[in-house]
Scaffold this active site. Structure first.
Site: not given
Ligand code: SAH
Length: 262
Positions: A43, A65, A182
């Site tokens: 991803d 992306k 998000m």
């Molecule tokens: N499965 C992931 C979430 C995926 S959805 C998890 O458990 O973290 C993607 C969203 O996760 C992003 O839009 C943001 O809101 C958050 N996100 C993922 N990585 C991040 C990071 N390093 N810092 C802040 N937000 C993050």
């Protein structure tokens, strides 16, 4: 052991949580699974240092992306994983954070299991947890929060999405911390809806790139959330954390001097 000859029909798919970005936050299980994979589907939010644990022989397929391409449609990712599993490959699906917190991990498992593929799951540290921890703040606290809600700010097309008003009322009466994934691009609407049930003075933290070298954050209040997001130009990937657990930080840093790197 040659998996291909032993299990000619189906290999396995392991959904691996890559954590928020810092490779040191990977679990040992995750590292082992990445090292043993023959194919990895990776991803967007997974850092290169983590992909570097893969064996030199492994095939690495980026399905995010990267490189300015549009992200691969979910149905195509499902199809690619299924094909690889059926070829007897040891497939790892590397997902940011935890595979079962947003990011469609549940949908991928359902699809693979329906096709008869064995699926394993390895947890990762979810971004919301890493984000608050990096600020030295807990998600629950006996004085401030009895629980925590992980919620998405992004609805599936055609879905009415999160009922923010109901959530605000519940968060207020039950004293819950809200961790919104998000949510940055829709922050204005989320703020307006949450204000129907939570005071404008409710402390809020927005953390971008938690655990990564480019991490930054702002501390604000619900009443100023959208304004301060646009003022600081904090952007995705970020989590928005709403609740009194942030209050210690809010008192420590006077608005607007709170903008900056962590
Ligand atoms: N499965 C992931 C979430 C995926 S959805 C998890 O458990 O973290 C993607 C969203 O996760 C992003 O839009 C943001 O809101 C958050 N996100 C993922 N990585 C991040 C990071 N390093 N810092 C802040 N937000 C993050």
């Amino acid at each position: 052991m040659n998996h291909k000859s032993l299990f000619s029909a189906t290999g396995t798919v392991t959904l691996v949580g890559a954590g928020p970005g810092d490779p040191e936050l990977l679990t040992l299980k995750a590292v082992k699974a990445i090292q043993n994979a023959s194919v990895l589907f990776v991803d967007d939010l997974v850092s290169d240092e983590i992909v570097a644990y893969a064996s030199a022989q492994a095939r690495i397929v980026y399905v995010g992306k990267r490189g300015g391409c549009k992200s691969t449609p979910q149905t195509f990712i499902d199809k690619l994983m299924l094909m690889a599993a059926r070829e007897g490959e040891n497939v790892v699906r590397l997902k940011g954070g935890d595979p079962f917190i947003f990011g469609r991990g549940g949908e991928e498992v359902e699809h693979l299991q329906a096709a008869g593929v064995q699926v394993n799951i390895i947890n990762g540290i979810t971004a919301g947890l890493a984000a608050v921890t990096s600020l030295g703040v807990p998600l629950t606290h006996r004085q401030h929060a009895h629980g925590v809600v992980f919620v998405t700010g992004h609805a599936k097309p055609g879905d009415s999405g999160t009922d923010w008003r109901a959530l605000a009322a519940t968060a207020h009466s039950a004293r819950l911390t809200l961790v919104i994934y998000m949510g940055v691009s829709g922050a204005g609407r989320i703020q307006d809806e949450l204000l129907t049930g939570l005071p404008a003075s409710t402390p809020v933290a927005v953390v971008q790139n938690a655990s990564m070298p480019g991490q930054r954050h702002i501390i604000t209040t619900l009443g100023l959330l959208a304004h301060d997001i646009s003022l600081s130009s904090i952007a995705s990937p970020s989590v928005i954390v709403v609740g009194d657990v942030i209050s210690g930080l809010a008192q420590a840093s006077a608005h607007p001097a709170a903008f900056g790197t962590a």
